[in-house]
Design an enzyme around this catalytic site. Structure first.
Site, short mmCIF file in Angstrom:
data_model
loop_
_atom_site.label_atom_id
_atom_site.label_comp_id
_atom_site.label_asym_id
_atom_site.label_seq_id
_atom_site.Cartn_x
_atom_site.Cartn_y
_atom_site.Cartn_z
N SER A 260 0.95 -1.10 0.19
CA SER A 260 -0.11 -0.01 0.18
C SER A 260 0.80 1.30 0.12
CB SER A 260 -0.90 0.00 1.27
OG SER A 260 -1.72 1.36 1.00
N LYS B 18 -13.77 -3.89 2.81
CA LYS B 18 -14.81 -2.74 2.33
C LYS B 18 -16.30 -3.12 2.69
CE LYS B 18 -11.91 -0.85 -1.14
NZ LYS B 18 -11.77 -0.52 -2.51
N ASP C 243 -13.52 5.99 -3.33
CA ASP C 243 -13.41 5.39 -4.80
C ASP C 243 -14.15 5.94 -5.68
OD1 ASP C 243 -11.30 3.77 -3.56
OD2 ASP C 243 -12.70 1.94 -3.28
N ALA D 40 -15.99 -7.74 -10.83
CA ALA D 40 -17.30 -7.76 -10.26
C ALA D 40 -17.46 -7.72 -9.01
CB ALA D 40 -18.07 -9.24 -10.63
#
Length: 274
Positions: free
Chosen positions: A16, A66, A101, A125
Site C-alpha cells: 500500500s 470494504k 473510490d 465484479a
C-alpha cells in the site's frame, strides 16, 4: 506528538502507498498526525476495530474489508450506500462510512480530460467494480458492459444499474465486444487476460485501478495515450479521504488543496525524499 492516529488496513497490505500519501498530506497541512498500516483479514476485523482507543481518528480500508466496514458504520455517504462498500471510516462515538473510490475514479478521468461517457465497460465484479459503475453513471454513461470470469457474480451490478438508471449488460470475458468510450479494469494487479487485445480495440480510455506490476496486461495492449494508471485513482481517492479525516466531508476541500495534492504526488514519485 498530537496523539491522533490513522491507518490503512487490509490483506495484503505491504504494497500500500497510502502511508506515503497521507503522511505527505498531513505534513503539508501542518498536522502532526500518525498514519500507519496494519495487516487485517476479514476474520480478525471485528476484534481489531473494536479494540481501538480514543486516539484513533479514522481508517482507510482495502481488500477484503470494504463490505465489513460498511456493516460496522452507523452512517453512510451516498456512494457508500449505493455500493455497499466503505473504504473510509471516520471514528468516534459512532462510525461514519464513506466510499471515496467513486470520486477517485471520476477525478482520475477528469485529470486526463475525460469528463463524460455514454458507453462504458467494467472488467471485474467486486466492490471496486460497483464503485466504477456509480462513477461512470455520474459521468453520464447510459449503457455499461460488465465483464466477469464468472458472470453470475456480476448480476448484482444489474440491480445497481437499475437504481442508477443505467442499462447494464453482464458478459463473460470471451463474449463479443462492442465499442465503448471508457473502460475501467478492477482486476487484481498481475492478472493475466487472454482477451486484452480485444478489449483494447475501440475500448476508449482505460483506467486500470491496478498499479503494480505496471504496465498491466491490459495497459500493455492499449494505445499509450489512452491509458490511466491506478495510481491516479489512488491519489484522488486519498485526497477525498484526507478531507474526511480533516473536515468529516469528502466534498469539503482542504486549505491549499492544490499544494496538498502536489505534495502527495511528489511523495508517490520520489518516496526517498520523505
Amino acid at each position: 506528538m498530537s496523539g491522533v492516529r490513522l491507518a490503512v488496513w487490509g490483506d495484503p497490505i505491504d504494497h500500500s502507498k497510502s502511508p506515503l500519501l497521507h503522511a505527505a498530506a498531513y505534513r503539508a497541512l501542518g498536522l502532526d498526525w500518525e498514519y500507519g498500516r496494519r495487516q487485517v483479514d476479514a476474520g480478525s476485523f471485528p476484534a481489531a476495530i473494536h479494540g481501538l482507543d480514543d486516539s484513533w481518528r479514522g481508517l482507510s480500508l482495502t481488500m477484503p474489508l470494504k463490505e465489513q466496514a460498511f456493516r460496522v458504520a452507523k452512517t453512510h455517504d451516498r456512494h457508500a450506500e449505493l455500493t455497499g462498500a466503505v473504504n473510509t471510516l471516520l471514528l468516534g462515538e459512532s462510525f461514519a462510512g464513506f466510499n471515496t473510490d467513486v470520486g477517485g475514479i471520476i477525478d482520475a478521468f477528469a485529470e486526463h480530460d475525460v469528463r463524460s461517457a455514454s458507453r462504458a465497460r467494467i472488467l471485474g465484479a467486486g466492490a471496486t467494480a460497483a464503485s466504477a459503475l456509480v462513477a461512470v453513471a455520474e459521468m453520464g454513461a447510459q449503457h455499461v458492459d460488465v465483464r466477469a470470469r464468472r458472470p453470475e457474480r456480476a448480476l448484482p451490478m444489474q440491480s445497481l444499474g437499475e437504481r442508477l438508471g443505467v442499462e447494464v449488460a453482464v458478459n463473460g470475458f470471451a463474449d463479443p465486444v462492442a465499442a465503448v468510450d471508457v473502460t475501467v479494469a478492477t482486476l487484481p494487479g498481475g492478472a493475466m487476460l487472454d482477451t486484452a487485445a480485444a478489449f483494447a480495440t475501440d475500448g476508449g480510455t482505460l483506467l486500470d485501478v491496478a498499479y503494480a506490476p505496471w504496465p498491466s496486461t491490459l495497459a500493455a495492449a492499449w494505445p499509450n495515450e489512452q491509458v490511466i494508471s491506478g495510481v491516479a485513482m489512488l491519489l484522488h481517492q486519498a485526497v477525498r479521504q484526507v478531507r474526511v479525516f480533516v473536515h468529516g466531508d469528502p466534498a469539503d476541500e482542504l486549505e491549499d488543496e492544490a499544494g496538498v495534492l502536489a505534495a502527495m504526488r511528489t511523495a508517490l514519485t520520489h518516496p526517498a525524499q520523505h
